[in-house]
Design an enzyme around this catalytic site. Sequence first.
Site, PDB file in Angstrom:
ATOM      1  N   GLU A   1       5.015 -19.155 -25.286  1.00  0.00           N
ATOM      2  CA  GLU A   1       6.079 -18.862 -24.314  1.00  0.00           C
ATOM      3  C   GLU A   1       7.058 -20.014 -24.159  1.00  0.00           C
ATOM      4  O   GLU A   1       7.878 -20.016 -23.254  1.00  0.00           O
ATOM      5  CB  GLU A   1       5.517 -18.382 -22.974  1.00  0.00           C
ATOM      6  CG  GLU A   1       4.311 -19.111 -22.472  1.00  0.00           C
ATOM      7  CD  GLU A   1       3.718 -18.490 -21.214  1.00  0.00           C
ATOM      8  OE1 GLU A   1       4.225 -17.482 -20.711  1.00  0.00           O
ATOM      9  OE2 GLU A   1       2.734 -19.047 -20.724  1.00  0.00           O
TER      10      GLU A   1
ATOM     11  N   CYS B   1       2.652  -9.863 -24.537  1.00  0.00           N
ATOM     12  CA  CYS B   1       2.197  -9.472 -23.205  1.00  0.00           C
ATOM     13  C   CYS B   1       3.277  -9.675 -22.146  1.00  0.00           C
ATOM     14  O   CYS B   1       3.015  -9.543 -20.968  1.00  0.00           O
ATOM     15  CB  CYS B   1       0.911 -10.192 -22.826  1.00  0.00           C
ATOM     16  SG  CYS B   1       1.119 -11.964 -22.657  1.00  0.00           S
TER      17      CYS B   1
ATOM     18  N   HIS C   1       0.813  -1.223   0.000  1.00  0.00           N
ATOM     19  CA  HIS C   1       0.000   0.000   0.000  1.00  0.00           C
ATOM     20  C   HIS C   1       0.840   1.263   0.000  1.00  0.00           C
ATOM     21  O   HIS C   1       0.582   2.219  -0.717  1.00  0.00           O
ATOM     22  CB  HIS C   1      -0.882   0.024   1.252  1.00  0.00           C
ATOM     23  CG  HIS C   1      -2.187  -0.657   1.038  1.00  0.00           C
ATOM     24  ND1 HIS C   1      -2.880  -1.238   2.047  1.00  0.00           N
ATOM     25  CD2 HIS C   1      -2.915  -0.825  -0.068  1.00  0.00           C
ATOM     26  CE1 HIS C   1      -3.988  -1.755   1.566  1.00  0.00           C
ATOM     27  NE2 HIS C   1      -4.034  -1.519   0.285  1.00  0.00           N
TER      28      HIS C   1
ATOM     29  N   ARG D   1      -4.072 -11.961 -15.217  1.00  0.00           N
ATOM     30  CA  ARG D   1      -3.544 -13.134 -14.510  1.00  0.00           C
ATOM     31  C   ARG D   1      -4.564 -13.534 -13.448  1.00  0.00           C
ATOM     32  O   ARG D   1      -5.022 -12.674 -12.690  1.00  0.00           O
ATOM     33  CB  ARG D   1      -2.198 -12.798 -13.866  1.00  0.00           C
ATOM     34  CG  ARG D   1      -1.065 -12.554 -14.871  1.00  0.00           C
ATOM     35  CD  ARG D   1       0.268 -12.330 -14.148  1.00  0.00           C
ATOM     36  NE  ARG D   1       1.411 -12.332 -15.047  1.00  0.00           N
ATOM     37  CZ  ARG D   1       2.018 -11.214 -15.481  1.00  0.00           C
ATOM     38  NH1 ARG D   1       1.580 -10.020 -15.104  1.00  0.00           N
ATOM     39  NH2 ARG D   1       3.062 -11.295 -16.279  1.00  0.00           N
TER      40      ARG D   1
ATOM     41  N   ARG E   1      14.514 -16.951 -15.123  1.00  0.00           N
ATOM     42  CA  ARG E   1      14.167 -15.516 -15.129  1.00  0.00           C
ATOM     43  C   ARG E   1      14.243 -14.868 -13.748  1.00  0.00           C
ATOM     44  O   ARG E   1      14.280 -13.640 -13.627  1.00  0.00           O
ATOM     45  CB  ARG E   1      12.770 -15.325 -15.718  1.00  0.00           C
ATOM     46  CG  ARG E   1      11.705 -16.030 -14.929  1.00  0.00           C
ATOM     47  CD  ARG E   1      10.405 -16.132 -15.682  1.00  0.00           C
ATOM     48  NE  ARG E   1       9.478 -15.069 -15.325  1.00  0.00           N
ATOM     49  CZ  ARG E   1       8.224 -15.008 -15.727  1.00  0.00           C
ATOM     50  NH1 ARG E   1       7.738 -15.922 -16.554  1.00  0.00           N
ATOM     51  NH2 ARG E   1       7.435 -14.047 -15.347  1.00  0.00           N
TER      52      ARG E   1
ATOM     53  N   ASN F   1       8.582 -13.221 -21.198  1.00  0.00           N
ATOM     54  CA  ASN F   1       9.363 -13.556 -19.999  1.00  0.00           C
ATOM     55  C   ASN F   1       9.739 -15.032 -20.036  1.00  0.00           C
ATOM     56  O   ASN F   1      10.898 -15.404 -19.866  1.00  0.00           O
ATOM     57  CB  ASN F   1       8.555 -13.282 -18.719  1.00  0.00           C
ATOM     58  CG  ASN F   1       7.969 -11.894 -18.689  1.00  0.00           C
ATOM     59  OD1 ASN F   1       8.494 -10.982 -19.300  1.00  0.00           O
ATOM     60  ND2 ASN F   1       6.865 -11.720 -17.979  1.00  0.00           N
ATOM     61  N   ASP F   2       8.735 -15.859 -20.253  1.00  0.00           N
ATOM     62  CA  ASP F   2       9.011 -17.298 -20.294  1.00  0.00           C
ATOM     63  C   ASP F   2       9.680 -17.706 -21.596  1.00  0.00           C
ATOM     64  O   ASP F   2      10.552 -18.571 -21.603  1.00  0.00           O
ATOM     65  CB  ASP F   2       7.720 -18.094 -20.071  1.00  0.00           C
ATOM     66  CG  ASP F   2       7.397 -18.214 -18.593  1.00  0.00           C
ATOM     67  OD1 ASP F   2       8.342 -18.420 -17.814  1.00  0.00           O
ATOM     68  OD2 ASP F   2       6.222 -18.081 -18.216  1.00  0.00           O
TER      69      ASP F   2
ATOM     70  N   ARG G   1      -6.341 -15.150 -18.682  1.00  0.00           N
ATOM     71  CA  ARG G   1      -5.489 -16.330 -18.798  1.00  0.00           C
ATOM     72  C   ARG G   1      -5.945 -17.390 -17.793  1.00  0.00           C
ATOM     73  O   ARG G   1      -6.168 -17.080 -16.621  1.00  0.00           O
ATOM     74  CB  ARG G   1      -4.035 -15.940 -18.499  1.00  0.00           C
ATOM     75  CG  ARG G   1      -3.107 -17.128 -18.540  1.00  0.00           C
ATOM     76  CD  ARG G   1      -1.675 -16.727 -18.405  1.00  0.00           C
ATOM     77  NE  ARG G   1      -1.339 -16.343 -17.041  1.00  0.00           N
ATOM     78  CZ  ARG G   1      -0.136 -15.922 -16.691  1.00  0.00           C
ATOM     79  NH1 ARG G   1       0.813 -15.778 -17.601  1.00  0.00           N
ATOM     80  NH2 ARG G   1       0.127 -15.601 -15.450  1.00  0.00           N
TER      81      ARG G   1
END
Length: 602
Positions: free
Chosen positions: A438, A509, A196, A303, A472, A461-462, A339
């Site tokens: 990916e 993405c 927060h 996600r 990663r 990323n993957d 996803r």
Amino acid sequence: MTNDRWLRGVGVSPGIAIGPARLVLWEIPAVTRRVVTPDQVAGEVERLRQATAAVSELLEDLRERTLQRAGTEEAKIFDAQIMMLEDRDFMGEVETLIQQNQLSAERAFEFKTLEMRALWAQSSSYKLRQRVADITGLQVRVLNQLVGRSELVPLHDPTGRPAIVFTRELTPGLTVQLEREQVAGFASVEGTRTAHAAILARSLGIPCVMGLVEGLQRIEDGMEVILDGAHGLVVLEPKEEEVAEAREWEGYRRALGAEMEQVVGEPAVTMDGVAVSLRGNVDLPEEVETTLHFGAEGVGLLRTEFMVLGRTELPGELEEAEFFGRVAKTFAGHPVVVRSYDVGGDKFPASFQSPPEANPFLGWRAIRVCLDHPEILRTQVRALLRARTHGDVKLMLPMISQVEEVERALEMVQEEVAALKREGVEAADALPVGAMIETPAAALLAPQIAERVDFLSIGTNDLTQYTLAIDRGNARLAGRFTPHHPAVIQLLKLVVEAGDAAGIETSVCGEMASDPLSAFLLLGLGFRVLSMSPPTLPLARWLVRQVEVKGARQAAQGAVHAATTGEVNAILEARIGEYVDLNLLQASRLPGVNAQTSFQGS
Ligand code: PEP
Ligand code: MG
């Protein structure tokens, strides 16, 4: 490069602050052991009630201040603490402790909050762990009231310059309570990007670094420091040239900020008239609104792991449908790509029995889990079919490595369409389905996959991790982890060409999309839809409006044939330098931006 005067953490609010360090130990006051006599019990309960009433008032006041200084969403941060004080069960249990165990008000309150804090801190729920700072804030405030200690922290900087506040745990209350004019930056040992207080610091425009791994041992009150909130770095007792360099970067950052402000609300169209669709990646429900405010034209990656992590049971169809429908309505007129669960490795709902694996990232995860337990995917499919009556929701399948996985998932979608119809449920009669590319296997099979699905989306990323065989999340390898490796670029080209040949949309993405140099490469390779973490959207919009696809295409052609990452970067920089000041670009790039996201690899 490392240096013994450098402290590393996570950059959570960008900007550079230079000034004296100020140690603010927002500590829970020590509570003396005191047992009360039976005739004092009623008085202790009354003392507790008065203290909590005073703290409620203070929190309402802080909420009002935050509303004025930061905004409605930020002001809601105090609701959790206010609600805890208004929670009859919670407060009832504290009072019972006073009555039954004859504890003093402060001992009883301390006991109850410590219990809760321990529970939340150990929780596997990502959200609950993030809220531990709320309990600390409440502990400090109520106990301060009870022991008669003032909670306002004097900053008193003798030089009159704004200070860089160092603290163990930055609470939202502390962040907003300190006068803006007195604070140049924040640094804390605890906390992450989604805490927060980090969100608040960003809204208030105060540079902030969290997660200082070394702790506060080397910080002394009044010591001169530089804090770099983008790169997560604190430099102790900086040399003159380091201060000069920091000032220069800050100048570039401000200049870039001013340029970005000018293009808010402007269309993402290149200089030569090519429109680019910029979408947001959403990890948590509370990011939905902010994603919209950052100008996202839809959600390119929703996600869903937050729905299962830390829960003992999977959410039901109706709960999921409600959430997907809500997001779809928020982004009316734009797509929302949901996803299916990318669970796996250690990311399982508590109810799941899964043996530990030697190589979780090569293990039983994502689509593999969902197909072995079809009820999981079926529930998500049914929820999406219901939600599709409210907007353009789509299903995206992660970690595809075989065409059969796509085919099996498509059959399930057909079966659930029929089932919902039979049951007379109000739902869509079709659901667009896309595959995430990916793995190198999926990239090489992109033409075959593209024939079967409605869209492709590349998780860079993957894809980078599996192509380069580089974890990663491994900080030691972070320097080697780059989607600008020529092998990755060749795969990207293959995929976008496969999507184009099949006449379907191909987006990116992964975090790569948010890096300006990478975005330039992607435009050149032919991508027209980029989805990224929401705060990076304004930078992408600015970049798109500066460049020409013509130049990007030429650069990409060179990059595809390059032998090394160094060559790729040199080609891209030379070409993009014709459109934008490279220094501006450099000031905007976050190291490791391509390597990390909040759920994976961290
Ligand atoms: C990716 O792998 O690039 C991706 C977008 O998915 P995640 O980061 O959630 O694995
Ligand atoms: Mg992925």
